[in-house]
Design a protein around this motif. Structure first.
Motif, mmCIF file in Angstrom:
data_model
loop_
_atom_site.group_PDB
_atom_site.id
_atom_site.type_symbol
_atom_site.label_atom_id
_atom_site.label_comp_id
_atom_site.label_asym_id
_atom_site.label_seq_id
_atom_site.Cartn_x
_atom_site.Cartn_y
_atom_site.Cartn_z
ATOM 1 N N THR A 1 0.841 -1.194 0.000
ATOM 2 C CA THR A 1 0.000 0.000 0.000
ATOM 3 C C THR A 1 0.873 1.240 0.000
ATOM 4 O OG1 THR A 1 -1.703 -1.188 1.240
ATOM 5 C CG2 THR A 1 -1.883 1.201 1.184
ATOM 6 N N SER B 1 2.667 2.782 -8.680
ATOM 7 C CA SER B 1 1.228 2.567 -8.701
ATOM 8 C C SER B 1 0.614 3.345 -9.861
ATOM 9 C CB SER B 1 0.628 3.000 -7.361
ATOM 10 O OG SER B 1 -0.735 2.625 -7.280
ATOM 11 N N SER B 2 -0.716 3.432 -9.863
ATOM 12 C CA SER B 2 -1.422 4.148 -10.929
ATOM 13 C C SER B 2 -2.834 4.501 -10.468
ATOM 14 C CB SER B 2 -1.512 3.269 -12.178
ATOM 15 O OG SER B 2 -2.345 2.145 -11.916
ATOM 16 N N ARG B 3 -3.516 5.269 -11.288
ATOM 17 C CA ARG B 3 -4.912 5.620 -10.994
ATOM 18 C C ARG B 3 -5.780 4.374 -10.816
ATOM 19 N NH1 ARG B 3 -6.275 9.999 -15.737
ATOM 20 N NH2 ARG B 3 -4.347 11.202 -15.538
ATOM 21 N N GLU B 4 -5.492 3.360 -11.619
ATOM 22 C CA GLU B 4 -6.283 2.132 -11.572
ATOM 23 C C GLU B 4 -6.122 1.381 -10.258
ATOM 24 O OE1 GLU B 4 -4.357 3.089 -14.103
ATOM 25 O OE2 GLU B 4 -5.712 3.221 -15.810
ATOM 26 N N GLN B 5 -5.090 1.707 -9.483
ATOM 27 C CA GLN B 5 -4.819 1.007 -8.237
ATOM 28 C C GLN B 5 -5.188 1.822 -6.993
ATOM 29 O OE1 GLN B 5 -0.731 0.006 -9.805
ATOM 30 N NE2 GLN B 5 -1.172 -1.874 -8.666
ATOM 31 N N LEU C 1 -7.111 2.993 -3.904
ATOM 32 C CA LEU C 1 -8.021 2.318 -2.982
ATOM 33 C C LEU C 1 -9.005 3.293 -2.343
ATOM 34 C CD1 LEU C 1 -5.318 0.155 -1.187
ATOM 35 C CD2 LEU C 1 -6.904 -0.592 -2.987
ATOM 36 N N HIS D 1 -12.685 2.021 -12.240
ATOM 37 C CA HIS D 1 -11.627 1.994 -11.227
ATOM 38 C C HIS D 1 -11.811 3.089 -10.172
ATOM 39 C CE1 HIS D 1 -9.278 -1.032 -13.334
ATOM 40 N NE2 HIS D 1 -9.605 -0.391 -14.451
ATOM 41 N N PRO E 1 -12.143 4.771 -6.788
ATOM 42 C CA PRO E 1 -11.799 4.339 -5.427
ATOM 43 C C PRO E 1 -12.938 4.645 -4.459
ATOM 44 C CG PRO E 1 -10.874 6.488 -5.846
ATOM 45 C CD PRO E 1 -11.527 6.049 -7.137
ATOM 46 N N ALA F 1 -3.180 3.995 -2.259
ATOM 47 C CA ALA F 1 -3.251 3.119 -3.441
ATOM 48 C C ALA F 1 -2.453 1.850 -3.212
ATOM 49 C CB ALA F 1 -2.701 3.848 -4.667
ATOM 50 N N ALA F 2 -2.822 0.808 -3.922
ATOM 51 C CA ALA F 2 -2.031 -0.417 -3.942
ATOM 52 C C ALA F 2 -0.873 -0.201 -4.916
ATOM 53 C CB ALA F 2 -2.899 -1.587 -4.396
ATOM 54 N N TYR F 3 0.201 -0.981 -4.748
ATOM 55 C CA TYR F 3 1.298 -0.937 -5.723
ATOM 56 C C TYR F 3 1.792 -2.337 -5.989
ATOM 57 C CZ TYR F 3 4.545 -1.288 -1.756
ATOM 58 O OH TYR F 3 5.227 -1.693 -0.635
#
Length: 112
Positions: free
Chosen positions: A20, A53-57, A59, A86, A88, A110-112
């Motif tokens: 995270t 990470s990215s926008r898609e990840q 949380l 995606h 959050p 975010a997750a990574y």
């Protein structure tokens, strides 16, 4: 293990732990809430990339506005920025921000 990136005496811009990434609050430049939101989200993009990470990840996102009257204008920029499918978990509230003239602050996990 905890990894801290861009650490200063007061805070780190990114703290990574156990998959995270926690980003420090981001604000943007500009006169309108739309300009500040676009600039702020560009800064978020850069930090997410640095964190791996990215926008898609994303949380969770917490958004502070200096006035809830700016909610619709901020959301117009936000909705165009978040990748479809995606979104959050998100909260948005009104707060007095760190300095006069700031209209929006975004805090991302975010997750990574």
């Amino acid at each position: 293990m905890i990894t801290r990136l861009e650490t200063g005496p007061r805070m780190s811009k990114i703290v990574k732990h156990n998959g995270t990434a926690y980003l420090c609050g981001q604000v943007g430049a500009g006169d309108s809430v739309a300009e500040q939101t676009r600039d702020c989200l560009g800064r978020v993009d850069a930090l997410l990339q640095e964190a791996g990470s990215s926008r898609e990840q994303m949380l969770q996102v917490i958004i502070w506005l200096s006035s809830m009257e700016d909610f619709a204008e901020m959301n117009a920029v936000w909705d165009a920025w978040v990748p479809e499918g995606h979104a959050p978990a998100r909260a948005c509230g009104e707060a007095r921000l760190a300095r006069l003239g700031l209209k929006v602050e975004v805090i991302v996990t975010a997750a990574y």
